[in-house]
Motif scaffolding. Sequence first.
Motif, PDB file in Angstrom:
ATOM      1  N   THR A   1      68.947  22.725  28.239  1.00  0.00           N
ATOM      2  CA  THR A   1      68.628  21.520  28.563  1.00  0.00           C
ATOM      3  C   THR A   1      70.449  20.743  28.249  1.00  0.00           C
ATOM      4  OG1 THR A   1      67.209  21.344  27.074  1.00  0.00           O
ATOM      5  CG2 THR A   1      68.253  19.313  27.571  1.00  0.00           C
ATOM      6  N   MET A   2      70.663  19.730  29.164  1.00  0.00           N
ATOM      7  CA  MET A   2      72.080  19.021  29.744  1.00  0.00           C
ATOM      8  C   MET A   2      71.605  18.079  29.846  1.00  0.00           C
ATOM      9  SD  MET A   2      73.237  20.859  33.458  1.00  0.00           S
ATOM     10  CE  MET A   2      74.351  19.933  33.681  1.00  0.00           C
TER      11      MET A   2
ATOM     12  N   HIS B   1      65.903  24.679  32.002  1.00  0.00           N
ATOM     13  CA  HIS B   1      65.434  25.162  32.641  1.00  0.00           C
ATOM     14  C   HIS B   1      64.823  25.490  31.703  1.00  0.00           C
ATOM     15  CE1 HIS B   1      68.528  28.199  32.288  1.00  0.00           C
ATOM     16  NE2 HIS B   1      67.515  28.473  31.641  1.00  0.00           N
ATOM     17  N   ASP B   2      63.327  25.965  32.040  1.00  0.00           N
ATOM     18  CA  ASP B   2      62.673  26.874  30.596  1.00  0.00           C
ATOM     19  C   ASP B   2      62.507  28.349  31.205  1.00  0.00           C
ATOM     20  OD1 ASP B   2      60.186  26.644  32.208  1.00  0.00           O
ATOM     21  OD2 ASP B   2      59.160  24.948  31.398  1.00  0.00           O
TER      22      ASP B   2
ATOM     23  N   MET C   1      63.390  18.168  35.290  1.00  0.00           N
ATOM     24  CA  MET C   1      64.243  16.371  35.057  1.00  0.00           C
ATOM     25  C   MET C   1      63.493  15.835  34.189  1.00  0.00           C
ATOM     26  SD  MET C   1      65.831  14.770  38.594  1.00  0.00           S
ATOM     27  CE  MET C   1      65.376  13.272  38.450  1.00  0.00           C
ATOM     28  N   ARG C   2      63.953  14.764  33.465  1.00  0.00           N
ATOM     29  CA  ARG C   2      64.232  12.964  33.795  1.00  0.00           C
ATOM     30  C   ARG C   2      64.655  12.272  32.422  1.00  0.00           C
ATOM     31  NH1 ARG C   2      63.205  14.987  28.076  1.00  0.00           N
ATOM     32  NH2 ARG C   2      64.997  14.075  27.697  1.00  0.00           N
ATOM     33  N   ILE C   3      63.936  11.454  33.614  1.00  0.00           N
ATOM     34  CA  ILE C   3      65.341  10.286  33.845  1.00  0.00           C
ATOM     35  C   ILE C   3      64.577   9.495  32.760  1.00  0.00           C
ATOM     36  CG2 ILE C   3      66.199   8.843  35.271  1.00  0.00           C
ATOM     37  CD1 ILE C   3      67.255  10.407  37.076  1.00  0.00           C
TER      38      ILE C   3
END
Length: 416
Positions: free
Chosen positions: A101-102, A111-112, A381-383
């Motif tokens: 996670t970044m 990524h998983d 991704m999540r925003i």
Amino acid sequence: MLKVVSYNDVSRVRRDPVDAQTLTHAAKIVEAVRDEGDAALSRFATNFGDLEAGAPLVISKEECESAFAQLSVEDQGLLTRTAERIRVFANAQRRTISAMTMEIPGGEAGHDVSPMEVAGCYAPGGRFPLPSSVLMTAVTARVAGVQTVWVASPKPTQITKAAAFVAGADALLAVGGAQAIAALAYGTESVPACDAIVGPGNRWVTAAKQLVAGRVAIDMLAGPSELLVLADDSADAVTVAADLLAQAEHDPDASVVLVSTSSELIDATNTELAAQLETLPTHETAREALKNSYSVHVRSIAHGIELANRVAPEHLEVMTRDAGKVARQLRHYGGLFIGHHSAEVLGDYGAGPNHVLPTGGTARSTGGLSVATFLRMRTWMRIDNPEAAQGLVEDAITLARHEGLEAHARSAERRK
């Protein structure tokens, strides 16, 4: 024995994995199994000698367990110890592959890592049974976390069935060749469709894997076995010859190479090859393979290193002084065996690293079978802070219009 080839005459090897004629004929088999399922699978298995007419296609997990129970205590221990060494190495590999996670503008991305659900593991059974390949493929799939693991092997012997049990396979398809690969790829009434198909095989297996690649993941398109020994005058000719013959007995199309700074070692190795062939039960196969093989006398170890990197062999043994230093300069190989005691056959039979490796120069672009073969790295991704993401949004709008994709631009504009 080993013909002598000059340094300049050794070109970079990059063979096509399968010939066009085999590919054409294999396509007909694959299409028939795809369209007809078990009926075609049984027909080809019977016609090609995998099965007696009316014999079952599938050997159950319980039957494999029974085969294991009937082995001697010594052979049971052999299989379980080998499987455990493969499992320990594969588990160590798995621990190096992790989720990530970044931060990105306005949120996070990463990524998983998740396993495929169904894997098909092929083990050859023609000239010799190969329970070691059952262990190498199926144990590795299980460590990766694959839920359903099938083994396919023609005319499986008791020890092959037992190996499937020890490896944790759910069932064994007693069929080989292109028909087995087609069944694993498309599924039949008896065989589940797989997400990945792995394992070594003959040209029919390789052709079928090439035909179904894209529908399913495959490990590689491997050809005949290869070994290159890089040696100086510290190497023992008896041992070098033994190692070369161990690879040569695999297949008449196998190739072995001796690259050495010592012409005396090359001569002594040729003498030893002749002597050891006299008592080798597989001498006919090995003699044919030696016709594809050669030796190269090089001026220095540096030249030998350059030559090994050019060939990019499946297996590469380093039998030199300061073998560790030499090994650090080698860039292209499927499996590397460092020092006089690190026999390639110990890798074949379960020291830990996998023995399913790239051939034909493809080690320049791919590695061997590993837990990674059965894993998917999936990004996300999540925003959740749209104000902080506005620079990203504006760039997306501009790039989309540069590319003439107005709907893309408008989608991004909805985030302003």
